[in-house]
Design a protein around this motif. Structure first.
Motif, PDB file in Angstrom:
ATOM      1  N   UNK A  55       0.846  -1.188   0.000  1.00  0.00           N
ATOM      2  CA  UNK A  55       0.000   0.000   0.000  1.00  0.00           C
ATOM      3  C   UNK A  55       0.885   1.243   0.000  1.00  0.00           C
ATOM      4  N   UNK A  56       0.579   2.193  -0.886  1.00  0.00           N
ATOM      5  CA  UNK A  56       1.265   3.484  -0.926  1.00  0.00           C
ATOM      6  C   UNK A  56       0.243   4.576  -0.635  1.00  0.00           C
ATOM      7  N   UNK A  57       0.574   5.453   0.318  1.00  0.00           N
ATOM      8  CA  UNK A  57      -0.325   6.542   0.707  1.00  0.00           C
ATOM      9  C   UNK A  57       0.366   7.891   0.496  1.00  0.00           C
ATOM     10  N   UNK A  58      -0.436   8.882   0.107  1.00  0.00           N
ATOM     11  CA  UNK A  58       0.032  10.254  -0.008  1.00  0.00           C
ATOM     12  C   UNK A  58      -1.077  11.168   0.491  1.00  0.00           C
ATOM     13  N   UNK A  59      -0.767  11.999   1.492  1.00  0.00           N
ATOM     14  CA  UNK A  59      -1.815  12.836   2.057  1.00  0.00           C
ATOM     15  C   UNK A  59      -1.297  14.061   2.756  1.00  0.00           C
TER      16      UNK A  59
END
Length: 207
Positions: A55-59
């Motif tokens: 999983x890759x997250x950007x926020x």
């Protein structure tokens, strides 16, 4: 009064500068699918319920307690092979997710915190079933993709090593809507991938 002011200022500057920081995380997970239907326990699909995740997250950090993010998840490339009635079957499952999520962070200390969150997204799932007969003739019995909505919830714990770098562990539950398959073998079999259960570990960076 002067002493109280100095203490307040020291406390303020000791807190991490969370607000408006961009947040990125790389997450690895291991877990299983909840499967239902009369094919869920069939030999041809024995190992499909155990899966790894990336999983890759950007926020963005709204403040020290609230963050939101977009995510892209690969739900593994899982294969199950079994010999059944003198024929060899091979099933393969691939799942992808894309969506949005948000977390609430409760800080026990400046560095150690608890996480509670939720997410909403879209999935694409592909299931293929091939059979190889004793005479080496191959036949594809199932080759289908599904698309639909996912909803999820997560709980975890995190630790920040610096103002920018941290690590988190936790559990995530994801429900799939309409992820159903059917195939004709010795009779008609139906199977639903209802949900996934995942333990995860991530490394994150704020900048």
């Amino acid at each position: 009064m002067k002493k109280m002011t100095l203490v307040a200022l020291a406390t303020l500057f000791a807190l991490p500068a969370y607000a408006n920081q961009t947040y990125i995380a790389a997450e690895l997970g291991k877990g299983s699918y909840s499967m239902s239907g009369n094919a869920a326990k069939h030999e041809s699909f024995n190992d499909l319920d155990n899966v790894g995740f990336l999983n890759i997250k950007l926020g963005q950090m709204l403040n020290e307690n609230v963050r939101y993010y977009g995510y892209l998840q690969h739900g593994g490339d899982t294969t199950s092979e079994v010999t059944y009635l003198d024929a060899k079957t091979k099933s393969n499952l691939k799942t992808y997710e894309l969506g949005l999520g948000g977390d609430y962070l409760y800080h026990f200390t400046n560095q150690f915190y608890a996480i509670a969150g939720a997410n909403l997204g879209m999935y694409k799932s592909h299931l293929k079933l091939d059979i190889e007969f004793p005479n080496k003739v191959n036949r594809t019995l199932l080759n289908k993709s599904n698309k639909g909505i996912t909803t999820g919830a997560n709980l975890g714990l995190g630790y920040t090593f610096t103002d920018h770098f941290g690590m988190e562990i936790g559990y995530r539950y994801t429900h799939f809507f309409g992820n159903d398959y059917s195939v004709e073998l010795d009779k008609k079999y139906e199977m639903q991938f209802d949900a996934s259960h995942m333990g995860y570990l991530n490394l994150n960076y704020k900048f």
